[in-house]
Design an enzyme around this catalytic site. Structure first.
Site, PDB file in Angstrom:
ATOM      1  N   TRP A 207       0.924  -1.215   0.040  1.00  0.00           N
ATOM      2  CA  TRP A 207      -0.019  -0.011  -0.109  1.00  0.00           C
ATOM      3  C   TRP A 207       0.819   1.266  -0.004  1.00  0.00           C
ATOM      4  O   TRP A 207       0.402   2.521  -0.048  1.00  0.00           O
ATOM      5  CB  TRP A 207      -0.862  -0.061   1.257  1.00  0.00           C
ATOM      6  CG  TRP A 207      -0.136   0.276   2.461  1.00  0.00           C
ATOM      7  CD1 TRP A 207       0.988  -0.240   2.927  1.00  0.00           C
ATOM      8  CD2 TRP A 207      -0.520   1.023   3.733  1.00  0.00           C
ATOM      9  NE1 TRP A 207       1.319   0.240   4.151  1.00  0.00           N
ATOM     10  CE2 TRP A 207       0.448   0.863   4.729  1.00  0.00           C
ATOM     11  CE3 TRP A 207      -1.876   1.764   3.803  1.00  0.00           C
ATOM     12  CZ2 TRP A 207       0.217   1.616   5.775  1.00  0.00           C
ATOM     13  CZ3 TRP A 207      -1.886   2.377   5.216  1.00  0.00           C
ATOM     14  CH2 TRP A 207      -1.031   2.270   6.127  1.00  0.00           C
ATOM     15  N   ASP A 208       2.178   1.061   0.075  1.00  0.00           N
ATOM     16  CA  ASP A 208       3.090   2.314   0.155  1.00  0.00           C
ATOM     17  C   ASP A 208       2.769   3.357  -0.814  1.00  0.00           C
ATOM     18  O   ASP A 208       3.362   4.459  -0.535  1.00  0.00           O
ATOM     19  CB  ASP A 208       4.635   1.917   0.207  1.00  0.00           C
ATOM     20  CG  ASP A 208       4.761   0.815   1.239  1.00  0.00           C
ATOM     21  OD1 ASP A 208       4.082  -0.248   1.273  1.00  0.00           O
ATOM     22  OD2 ASP A 208       5.842   0.782   2.003  1.00  0.00           O
ATOM     23  N   GLU A 346       1.227  -3.918  12.015  1.00  0.00           N
ATOM     24  CA  GLU A 346       1.498  -5.494  11.900  1.00  0.00           C
ATOM     25  C   GLU A 346       2.173  -6.145  13.135  1.00  0.00           C
ATOM     26  O   GLU A 346       2.109  -7.301  13.092  1.00  0.00           O
ATOM     27  CB  GLU A 346       2.487  -5.686  10.819  1.00  0.00           C
ATOM     28  CG  GLU A 346       2.058  -4.952   9.488  1.00  0.00           C
ATOM     29  CD  GLU A 346       3.093  -4.981   8.277  1.00  0.00           C
ATOM     30  OE1 GLU A 346       4.197  -4.980   8.532  1.00  0.00           O
ATOM     31  OE2 GLU A 346       2.754  -4.810   7.294  1.00  0.00           O
TER      32      GLU A 346
HETATM   33  O1  IFM Z   1       3.712  -1.809   3.639  1.00  0.00           O
HETATM   34  C1  IFM Z   1       4.483  -1.750   4.452  1.00  0.00           C
HETATM   35  C2  IFM Z   1       3.909  -2.012   6.068  1.00  0.00           C
HETATM   36  O2  IFM Z   1       2.943  -0.930   6.047  1.00  0.00           O
HETATM   37  C3  IFM Z   1       5.052  -2.083   7.032  1.00  0.00           C
HETATM   38  N1  IFM Z   1       5.709  -3.281   6.697  1.00  0.00           N
HETATM   39  C4  IFM Z   1       6.689  -3.204   5.445  1.00  0.00           C
HETATM   40  C5  IFM Z   1       5.475  -2.872   4.216  1.00  0.00           C
HETATM   41  C6  IFM Z   1       6.296  -2.533   2.824  1.00  0.00           C
HETATM   42  O3  IFM Z   1       6.992  -1.252   2.655  1.00  0.00           O
END
Ligand code: IFM
Length: 658
Positions: A207-208, A346
């Site tokens: 989603w970045d 996460e």
């Molecule tokens: O999308 C991100 C997530 O929000 C946090 N862990 C790494 C991912 C990729 O950058």
């Protein structure tokens, strides 16, 4: 030294993906050699094919030798090396006389547009290419054009010319533009989380882009449009994923690659304990809402109704349909729930002691789902009648379904605790407080608390401890007014005064284990605590230049943090909001800035923006686009090309943008 010099020039077809030590045990050779020529009519050739997707990549290289500006003829000898084509040149060199060796390479792939066959095209291009100086010149010119569009400059109180922050921002800009620029506009590419600079996450897309698009929108929106079309092309796969999970509509994957299917790993390695852990991150269904949000933002900035009609609306409608189907009615509270998901944080993927993964009613997910439903319901008033009719027919949208969307958008459940704290998910309040001080004293760096706890046989699921912004993402994406409206529609009182309490609450319970986290926190405290915002912002700037996660940068830069820091300067500290056909400004420079200047692109205008603590100057470059509406301190001003406006700023600013 004088003597015989050997020069070996090669094209290597045996490149392996060996940049991430954690992945060493996994397959890392993805290229099969198809053809090589060493050398043929002055060129080296190499044609390889990716082992699974069968994409061809062709390279041709031209090597020229010269002395004192005169070409030097040397007959190369082909060198037989497996998977590689190489040529050996032997030349006599004399002390003090420079030998110039120039290697010009052309690369094409079978996915390039307007080509016949990629090997043929690469030979042609390498043969016809001008010399290095001419190529470097045009390369420099293209970068300078990009720079004019994207540049931003900062001033620091009393410390000029200390421009470290500006240099880092320029580095971030460079990396963002290496990944997405006018050069990628015709390619079917998205924004990989680690850019094109490293192999972590194997190039996957998460989603970045949510953190990168806003910056692009206000500079070269055509780039965002092309990146959104990348998502549109994968709508079919998102529909398939929703269907496989038992839902209607489109469920975009958490991690994806070429064809848009879910690529998230099922296990990941905790290097701290050496154990492989179950990975449930695919439950981050909020990624679909981020795509709808990006479509909407692009539309707000550009009013590109054609894009909305032909691509954006269908994505929004299908994502709305997914949320409406995923939401379940809770008889007891007479509201809709979204069960079994993960939010952006996460660290939490399940309830402590639960057998199954997933959490109920993640506040961020639920608010975004309600917001997507509202946007879908607003489409009939925006789209041309016949286009909406086409969409309704091809998607079989019936009035009853739209009624249900309306109901859900008004009755989605949101969990609260401690009088006005929006709970990260239902039941969050029952988790234990985490011993932040104790762990900091024991480990020093506790950014990756999840790994430390797992290695101790514990789990972050038991604690009120987040890896990154989750509830606070809401204050990052929406203004206080937008949230007030959304909450009122949902029938919850959420007065703006509760926002600072929520921010403080979660800020104290976050380890910033993702580089995205500080970007969001710097944003949400930018109006209430300018020193803290600056501290968080400058720490975000360090994400890659000082590799603050202790070893992740060599695996690839962090694209979200890079785009997000640029956007903090561009939109947050200038207070830029695009709403209601007006570009609003409400600058609030953070403690460490005395001035900033940048160029924005808005509705066909190039707009110079200069901000100091007392002054805002806006200058529209001459051009034929119709006048735009610029809003400052509650007043809207019509500005045409060639006009400049200057505004005095009051040092005591309103708490939120207009
Ligand atoms: O999308 C991100 C997530 O929000 C946090 N862990 C790494 C991912 C990729 O950058």
């Amino acid at each position: 030294w004088s003597g015989r010099l050997q020069i070996r020039a090669a094209l290597d077809g045996q490149v392996r993906n060996a940049g991430v030590s954690r992945y060493q045990g996994l397959s890392n050779q993805h290229l099969n050699l198809r053809d090589s020529g060493c050398p043929d009519r002055g060129l080296l050739h190499l044609l390889v094919e990716t082992s699974q997707s069968r994409l061809q990549v062709a390279q041709s290289a031209r090597l020229t030798l010269s002395r004192r500006g005169e070409p030097l003829h040397a007959e190369p000898t082909a060198m037989a090396e497996p998977g590689c084509c190489a040529a050996l040149y032997e030349v006599d060199v004399a002390e003090g006389v420079a030998l110039c060796v120039e290697k010009v390479l052309a690369l094409f792939t079978s996915r390039d547009t307007a080509i016949s066959e990629c090997a043929l095209e690469s030979r042609k291009a390498a043969t016809e290419a001008p010399d290095f100086a001419t190529l470097a010149d045009s390369h420099g010119r293209i970068w300078s054009h990009l720079w004019q569009r994207f540049d931003l400059q900062l001033g620091h109180p009393g410390r000029e010319p200390d421009n470290r922050n500006e240099r880092i921002l320029h580095l971030h800009l460079f990396h963002v533009l290496q990944t997405a620029s006018p050069n990628t506009m015709d390619l079917d590419v998205g924004i990989p989380a680690r850019g094109l600079h490293g192999e972590a996450y194997r190039g996957h897309i998460f989603w970045d882009e949510l953190f990168v698009f806003p910056m692009l929108n206000l500079r070269v929106p055509e780039i965002t449009a092309s990146l959104l079309r990348y998502r549109y092309r994968r709508l079919g796969e998102a529909r398939r994923a929703a269907r496989a999970a038992g839902f209607r509509g489109a469920m975009y994957p958490w991690q994806s690659a070429s064809n848009g299917r879910e690529e998230s790993q099922r296990l990941h390695l905790n290097p701290q304990s050496g154990r492989w852990i179950e990975d449930h991150s695919r439950l981050q269904r909020h990624v679909s809402s981020a795509i709808a949000y990006n479509v909407w933002q692009y539309y707000e900035v550009t009013r590109d109704l054609e894009f909305l009609s032909f691509y954006g609306a269908e994505m929004i409608l299908e994502i709305a349909r997914f949320w409406a189907d995923a939401a379940t009615y809770n008889e007891h509270r007479r509201r809709y729930d979204i069960l079994g998901v993960m939010g952006p944080d996460e660290y939490h993927d399940a309830y402590p002691e639960a057998d199954a993964a997933g959490l109920n009613n993640n506040a961020y997910t639920n608010v975004l789902a309600a917001w997507v439903l509202c946007r879908a319901l607003a489409l009939p008033s925006l789209l041309p009648v016949e286009r909406y009719r086409e969409l309704r027919q091809s998607l079989s949208l019936e009035p009853e379904e739209l009624d249900r969307w309306d109901t859900i958008s008004r009755t989605m459940f949101l969990p609260f605790h401690d009088q006005g704290i929006l709970s990260q998910f239902e039941g969050y309040e029952r988790l234990s407080e985490f011993d932040w001080e104790g762990y900091r004293a024991r480990y020093g760096d506790i950014q990756r608390l999840d790994r430390l706890l797992e290695a101790e046989g514990d789990s972050p699921n038991r604690y009120k401890a987040s890896k990154q912004a989750d509830v606070l993402m809401l204050f990052y994406l929406f203004s206080a007014e937008e949230l007030e409206e959304l909450f009122a529609r949902l029938g919850y009182a959420f007065p703006p005064e509760t926002i600072p309490r929520n921010i403080e609450y979660y800020l104290q319970r976050t380890s910033h284990g993702s580089t995205l986290s500080r970007v969001v926190h710097a944003w949400v405290v930018s109006r209430s605590d300018r020193d803290r915002s600056w501290e968080l912002f400058t720490r975000s700037l360090d994400s890659d230049v000082t590799d603050i996660q202790g070893g992740t940068t060599k695996e690839g830069i962090h694209m979200g943090a890079m785009g997000g820091t640029l956007d903090l300067v561009q939109r947050c500290y200038t207070g830029v909001v695009t709403r209601g056909d007006t570009l609003w400004f409400n600058p609030a420079l953070p403690a460490g800035l005395s001035r900033l200047s940048l160029n924005l692109r808005y509705r066909g205008h190039s707009l110079g923006v200069w901000v100091t603590p007392d002054t805002l100057r806006l200058s529209a470059a001459p051009g034929g686009a119709p006048a735009i509406r610029l809003g400052v301190a509650g007043q809207v001003h019509e500005v045409a090309g060639g006009e400049t406006r200057e505004f005095r700023l009051h040092r005591r600013r309103r708490a939120t943008p207009p």
